[in-house]
Design a protein around this motif. Sequence first.
Motif, PDB file in Angstrom:
ATOM      1  N   GLY A 122     -22.357  23.520  19.766  1.00  0.00           N
ATOM      2  CA  GLY A 122     -23.309  24.069  18.805  1.00  0.00           C
ATOM      3  C   GLY A 122     -23.345  25.584  18.769  1.00  0.00           C
ATOM      4  O   GLY A 122     -23.623  26.168  17.727  1.00  0.00           O
ATOM      5  N   GLY A 123     -23.052  26.223  19.879  1.00  0.00           N
ATOM      6  CA  GLY A 123     -23.109  27.682  19.928  1.00  0.00           C
ATOM      7  C   GLY A 123     -21.778  28.383  19.835  1.00  0.00           C
ATOM      8  O   GLY A 123     -21.718  29.612  19.768  1.00  0.00           O
ATOM      9  N   ALA A 124     -20.679  27.633  19.811  1.00  0.00           N
ATOM     10  CA  ALA A 124     -19.351  28.234  19.899  1.00  0.00           C
ATOM     11  C   ALA A 124     -18.817  28.809  18.594  1.00  0.00           C
ATOM     12  O   ALA A 124     -17.837  29.543  18.602  1.00  0.00           O
ATOM     13  CB  ALA A 124     -18.349  27.217  20.454  1.00  0.00           C
ATOM     14  N   GLY A 125     -19.422  28.473  17.477  1.00  0.00           N
ATOM     15  CA  GLY A 125     -18.999  29.058  16.207  1.00  0.00           C
ATOM     16  C   GLY A 125     -17.692  28.507  15.668  1.00  0.00           C
ATOM     17  O   GLY A 125     -17.043  29.147  14.847  1.00  0.00           O
ATOM     18  N   GLY A 126     -17.286  27.341  16.100  1.00  0.00           N
ATOM     19  CA  GLY A 126     -16.052  26.716  15.625  1.00  0.00           C
ATOM     20  C   GLY A 126     -15.719  25.527  16.500  1.00  0.00           C
ATOM     21  O   GLY A 126     -16.444  25.209  17.443  1.00  0.00           O
ATOM     22  N   ASP A 127     -14.621  24.879  16.172  1.00  0.00           N
ATOM     23  CA  ASP A 127     -14.213  23.704  16.935  1.00  0.00           C
ATOM     24  C   ASP A 127     -13.935  24.071  18.387  1.00  0.00           C
ATOM     25  O   ASP A 127     -13.380  25.126  18.677  1.00  0.00           O
ATOM     26  CB  ASP A 127     -12.959  23.080  16.330  1.00  0.00           C
ATOM     27  N   VAL A 128     -14.329  23.169  19.285  1.00  0.00           N
ATOM     28  CA  VAL A 128     -14.072  23.332  20.709  1.00  0.00           C
ATOM     29  C   VAL A 128     -13.295  22.114  21.183  1.00  0.00           C
ATOM     30  O   VAL A 128     -13.680  20.979  20.921  1.00  0.00           O
ATOM     31  CB  VAL A 128     -15.388  23.454  21.516  1.00  0.00           C
ATOM     32  N   ARG A 129     -12.199  22.362  21.872  1.00  0.00           N
ATOM     33  CA  ARG A 129     -11.390  21.296  22.470  1.00  0.00           C
ATOM     34  C   ARG A 129     -11.780  21.199  23.942  1.00  0.00           C
ATOM     35  O   ARG A 129     -11.724  22.190  24.666  1.00  0.00           O
ATOM     36  CB  ARG A 129      -9.914  21.616  22.345  1.00  0.00           C
ATOM     37  N   PHE A 130     -12.182  20.009  24.381  1.00  0.00           N
ATOM     38  CA  PHE A 130     -12.516  19.772  25.781  1.00  0.00           C
ATOM     39  C   PHE A 130     -11.375  19.022  26.447  1.00  0.00           C
ATOM     40  O   PHE A 130     -10.830  18.075  25.878  1.00  0.00           O
ATOM     41  CB  PHE A 130     -13.810  18.950  25.917  1.00  0.00           C
ATOM     42  N   VAL A 131     -11.027  19.464  27.653  1.00  0.00           N
ATOM     43  CA  VAL A 131     -10.039  18.785  28.481  1.00  0.00           C
ATOM     44  C   VAL A 131     -10.740  18.436  29.786  1.00  0.00           C
ATOM     45  O   VAL A 131     -11.179  19.332  30.520  1.00  0.00           O
ATOM     46  CB  VAL A 131      -8.809  19.671  28.751  1.00  0.00           C
ATOM     47  N   HIS A 132     -10.872  17.138  30.046  1.00  0.00           N
ATOM     48  CA  HIS A 132     -11.571  16.665  31.246  1.00  0.00           C
ATOM     49  C   HIS A 132     -10.564  16.393  32.353  1.00  0.00           C
ATOM     50  O   HIS A 132      -9.678  15.553  32.213  1.00  0.00           O
ATOM     51  CB  HIS A 132     -12.353  15.390  30.907  1.00  0.00           C
ATOM     52  N   LEU A 133     -10.704  17.115  33.455  1.00  0.00           N
ATOM     53  CA  LEU A 133      -9.874  16.886  34.628  1.00  0.00           C
ATOM     54  C   LEU A 133     -10.609  15.904  35.526  1.00  0.00           C
ATOM     55  O   LEU A 133     -11.625  16.234  36.128  1.00  0.00           O
ATOM     56  CB  LEU A 133      -9.604  18.203  35.363  1.00  0.00           C
ATOM     57  N   ALA A 134     -10.115  14.683  35.574  1.00  0.00           N
ATOM     58  CA  ALA A 134     -10.782  13.598  36.295  1.00  0.00           C
ATOM     59  C   ALA A 134      -9.968  13.213  37.521  1.00  0.00           C
ATOM     60  O   ALA A 134      -8.737  13.264  37.506  1.00  0.00           O
ATOM     61  CB  ALA A 134     -10.947  12.387  35.374  1.00  0.00           C
ATOM     62  N   GLY A 135     -10.676  12.821  38.567  1.00  0.00           N
ATOM     63  CA  GLY A 135      -9.983  12.389  39.767  1.00  0.00           C
ATOM     64  C   GLY A 135     -10.936  11.730  40.738  1.00  0.00           C
ATOM     65  O   GLY A 135     -12.149  11.746  40.544  1.00  0.00           O
ATOM     66  N   SER A 136     -10.378  11.178  41.781  1.00  0.00           N
ATOM     67  CA  SER A 136     -11.195  10.496  42.776  1.00  0.00           C
ATOM     68  C   SER A 136     -11.986  11.510  43.596  1.00  0.00           C
ATOM     69  O   SER A 136     -11.574  12.667  43.768  1.00  0.00           O
ATOM     70  CB  SER A 136     -10.321   9.660  43.705  1.00  0.00           C
TER      71      SER A 136
END
Length: 165
Positions: free
Chosen positions: A90-104
Amino acid sequence: MTHRIVIMGVSGCGKSSVGAALGQSLGIPYRDGDDLHPAANVAKMRAGIPLTDEDRWPWLDHVARVLKEGAPVIVGCSALRRAYRDRIRGGAGGDVRFVHLAGSRDIIAARMAARTGHYMPTTLLDSQFATLEPPGPDEALTLDVAAPLAALVDAILADIKGETA
């Protein structure tokens, strides 16, 4: 395309390493969200006290400003809950791409224990996992932190290329 990328996940998942390597590959800056925290947040975490939503809102707003004013830019930010990711979007002023680094938990705890000079104690890892609302495929690209750094960066670059092709 103006890149606004957030590398997200619990503490110790590799946000800084992946973000810096991705930034180098794309030729854009990486900003570590740890450096964007107010001093009071850092003091709480250093003391082993988990942050509350009230602690996080100003920090998330700062992350959003960096994305808005610094684009193209990559920011490492835990972004543990959907509401936090929505606040950033909402505050970024444009599209935001999220990359989730998941692990145990075991892999990430071992990484946290091996790093030096960071204010986030391993004792807070359980609170991070308890807070985490893993994003679905509609929200983020999720990658396994057990993969080598180069493979993680290649996967993100392929995802970016696939969207812009």
